[in-house]
Design an enzyme around this catalytic site. Structure first.
Site: not given
Ligand code: NAD
Length: 477
Positions: A257, A223
């Site tokens: 998002c 997502e």
């Molecule tokens: P992010 O991708 O930085 O982090 C998401 C999660 O991934 C966190 O728990 C983080 O600790 C983990 N993570 C980070 N690096 C990792 C790695 N190398 N390996 C495994 N896990 C890792 O995202 P964010 O800044 O927390 O959230 C913002 C993003 O999320 C935006 O791009 C937004 O559009 C997206 N988002 C999508 C939806 C949806 O339903 N499509 C909903 C909300 C947010």
């Protein structure tokens, strides 16, 4: 200090491996939970959410510095409870084996699809809606009879702590476990041989997750995000369009998002749009940057990122229009919406998902131009059409690809429990809402029952009789 952090990480890494083994063992011992057991789990989750609601609202507000109570109640709590109720009502129907036709060639026999729990599900959660985006996949995991491990964002420690206590009150860690930690823990988490991973987060990290999961052939639901356009048709009243867009962009201060990322609208109405936006925002948030109903940017890191996006746009010639004179509060990382015009694709503001209170506005001369702009860019998570013109609506619905579409409103497509939610290409892979969510976390196993009469022997060699020679001649028409 570093030694303490290293020890915490090491402890969490060991805990991670132990929990995974415990959940696998639990699943092996309970591979096919009944509808009643799953409904009981959903009821436990429901009452936990209701009982912890106030503590959760407070905790997210602490993580953000300030978060509007409405934002948490509507986006995190209420959405999850609705989804839970909808799942509870439909579960029995979804669990029923689906009858299929075995076809004449296999007669006499019966065929059906048996939906079976898959095992241990890994759920990776972002910071923006830490309650909804952890509990919504979790409720699907429980409804499908699986166990779940949640990896929370390192940017929501207070919320994580409340959720951890809450979930431990209702579930043994062998069924539901919550993990915290920095990137080292996150990386190890994504490398575990889960039976499915649901990741919500950025497109960049989504690629890491898919790479890690591929080593175990673990299926993933990603997502992700992207730049969701809002197209205002030439027919639509600007004031009404502004009211809908300004409200949607204000939820969680644009840190959603599916937030409208940019607007495409008739060029001659852009000034009217900006004036109406300022007036409407100020009527919703009378105290401007100090309004209690307006959410802060989650932390300094995100705040500075947004400021640098504005600086880049301004340096490259864009016009920045804050909707109120006092537009920033550096200490409390609060930011008023900024409307940006004169943008180009060379500016970060049009290259990256904004995820905050910045709204570029692109004036178009013709709808063709707006349509082409959408087609020339990545497939977004959402596309918004603000127009009563049926031909225009149809044109964008059928001739653009996006995760979902909402016509004459914004964000609300997410609230349709009975329909899938998810992106396409850079905005995501797969779905987990509605019946599609149930299927995502179940194995669809085809069962063919040939019964007691079996004609397969007629196909065994040797093929030298008249009957078998005739069959062979008939194969392939
Ligand atoms: P992010 O991708 O930085 O982090 C998401 C999660 O991934 C966190 O728990 C983080 O600790 C983990 N993570 C980070 N690096 C990792 C790695 N190398 N390996 C495994 N896990 C890792 O995202 P964010 O800044 O927390 O959230 C913002 C993003 O999320 C935006 O791009 C937004 O559009 C997206 N988002 C999508 C939806 C949806 O339903 N499509 C909903 C909300 C947010």
């Amino acid at each position: 200090m570093n030694a303490i952090l290293d020890l915490q990480t090491e402890t969490e890494l060991t805990r991670l491996d132990t929990l995974f083994a415990t959940q696998q063992a639990h699943f092996r011992a309970n591979p096919n939970s009944s509808c009643e057991e799953r409904l009981k789990d959903l009821e436990i989750l429901r009452s936990l959410i209701v009982n912890y609601k106030d503590r959760l609202v407070e905790a997210v507000a602490e993580d953000y510095g300030h978060r509007s109570t409405f934002d948490t109640l509507i986006s995190d709590i209420s959405g999850t409870l609705h989804s839970l109720e909808y799942t509870r009502k439909n579960l029995k129907k979804w669990m029923k084996p689906s009858k299929r036709s075995a076809g004449l060639m296999l007669a006499p026999s019966k065929a059906y699809v048996h939906y079976q729990p898959i095992g241990v599900v890994g759920i990776i959660v972002p910071w923006n809606f830490p309650i909804g985006l952890s509990l919504s996949p979790l409720l699907t995991a429980l409804a499908t009879g699986n166990t779940a491990m949640l990896k929370m964002s390192e940017f929501t420690p207070k919320t994580n702590a409340v959720l951890k206590t809450m979930l431990a009150e209702g579930f043994a860690e062998s069924k539901v476990a919550l993990i915290e930690g920095e990137v080292e823990v996150a990386t190890r988490f994504s490398q575990l041989p889960f039976n499915h991973i649901i990741f919500t987060g950025s497109t960049a990290v989504g690629k890491h997750i898919m790479r890690a999961a591929s080593a175990n052939l673990t299926p993933v639901t990603l997502e992700l995000g992207g730049k969701s356009p809002t197209i205002i048709g030439p027919d639509f009243d600007v004031q009404q369009a502004v009211e809908r867009i300004a409200f949607a962009k204000s939820i969680n201060s644009g840190q959603a998002c599916v937030a409208p990322d940019y607007v495409l609208m008739p060029a001659e109405k852009v000034t009217e749009f900006i004036d109406a936006y300022k007036a409407y925002f100020n009527s919703m948030f009378k105290d401007g940057i100090n309004s209690k109903d307006y959410t802060s940017i989650v932390n300094q890191r995100q705040y500075q990122r947004l400021k640098s996006v504005l600086k880049d746009a301004s340096d490259k010639g864009a016009i920045i229009d804050p909707v109120r004179p006092v537009a920033f509060d550096d200490n409390r990382h609060r930011m008023i919406p900024h409307l940006v015009t004169g943008v180009t694709d060379q500016m970060t503001v049009m290259q990256e998902e904004l995820f905050g209170p910045i709204l570029p506005i692109i004036g178009y001369q013709s709808v063709d131009e707006a349509h082409q702009y959408v087609l020339d860019h990545d497939r977004p998570l959402a596309l918004y059409i603000i127009s009563n013109d049926k031909a225009l609506q149809e044109r964008f619905v059928t001739n653009t690809l996006s995760g979902g579409v909402c016509i004459n409103d914004l964000l609300m497509q997410v609230a349709v429990d009975d329909a899938p939610f998810g992106g396409n290409g850079p905005s995501g892979i797969g779905h987990y809402h509605g019946p599609e969510g149930f299927k995502t976390l179940s194995h669809a196993k085809t069962v063919l029952n040939r019964g007691s009469i079996n004609f397969t022997k007629l196909l065994h060699p040797p093929y030298d009789t008249w009957f078998k020679k005739t069959i062979i001649r008939k194969i392939g028409g």
